[in-house]
Design a protein around this motif. Structure first.
Motif, PDB file in Angstrom:
ATOM      1  N   TYR A   1      -9.840  -6.011  -4.341  1.00 17.20           N
ATOM      2  CA  TYR A   1      -9.858  -4.636  -3.845  1.00 17.20           C
ATOM      3  C   TYR A   1     -11.168  -4.328  -3.130  1.00 17.20           C
TER       4      TYR A   1
ATOM      5  N   TRP B   1      -7.903  -4.790 -14.235  1.00 21.54           N
ATOM      6  CA  TRP B   1      -8.630  -5.149 -13.015  1.00 21.54           C
ATOM      7  C   TRP B   1      -9.272  -6.534 -13.088  1.00 21.54           C
TER       8      TRP B   1
ATOM      9  N   VAL C   1      -3.313  -0.572 -10.792  1.00 26.15           N
ATOM     10  CA  VAL C   1      -2.925  -1.777 -10.072  1.00 26.15           C
ATOM     11  C   VAL C   1      -1.801  -2.465 -10.842  1.00 26.15           C
TER      12      VAL C   1
ATOM     13  N   ALA D   1     -12.032   1.725  -7.017  1.00 29.70           N
ATOM     14  CA  ALA D   1     -11.067   1.066  -7.892  1.00 29.70           C
ATOM     15  C   ALA D   1     -10.800   1.876  -9.157  1.00 29.70           C
TER      16      ALA D   1
ATOM     17  N   LEU E   1      -7.750   4.138  -9.130  1.00 30.10           N
ATOM     18  CA  LEU E   1      -6.466   3.512  -8.837  1.00 30.10           C
ATOM     19  C   LEU E   1      -5.883   2.847 -10.075  1.00 30.10           C
TER      20      LEU E   1
ATOM     21  N   TYR F   1       0.840  -1.194   0.000  1.00 31.14           N
ATOM     22  CA  TYR F   1       0.000   0.000   0.000  1.00 31.14           C
ATOM     23  C   TYR F   1       0.875   1.244   0.000  1.00 31.14           C
TER      24      TYR F   1
ATOM     25  N   PHE G   1      -1.570  -1.564  -5.145  1.00 37.99           N
ATOM     26  CA  PHE G   1      -2.641  -0.640  -5.514  1.00 37.99           C
ATOM     27  C   PHE G   1      -2.048   0.764  -5.464  1.00 37.99           C
TER      28      PHE G   1
END
Length: 80
Positions: free
Chosen positions: A34, A61, A52, A47, A50, A8, A73
């Motif tokens: 998530y 995703w 990833v 989401a 963000l 994180y 993330f």
């Protein structure tokens, strides 16, 4: 159950109270994972805002999770 390693940054690190963790999950995709974490950790970001990455590569995703994946993330960067 799948074991994944999570990292994180920025706002997510503040909200989780940690920079990373290992999680056993029944989620089948990054998006499902998530959403599970949003409930568990109280993440306020959706989401959609963000990025990833999985195993040091940006990912979609809907990518399926694999045992041992390292997932990051990445929240939007603010500054000026």
């Amino acid at each position: 159950m799948i074991l994944v390693h999570l990292q994180y940054y920025a706002q997510l690190r503040e909200q989780a109270g940690m920079s990373g963790e290992q999680v056993n999950t029944a989620a089948s995709s990054l998006r499902e994972l998530y959403e599970e974490l949003r409930l568990r950790r109280g993440f306020s970001l959706a989401a959609e805002v963000l990025k990833v990455a999985v195993n040091a590569q940006f990912s979609a995703w809907d990518r399926p999770l694999r045992d041992g994946d390292t997932i990051v993330f990445i929240p939007p960067v603010a500054g000026g």
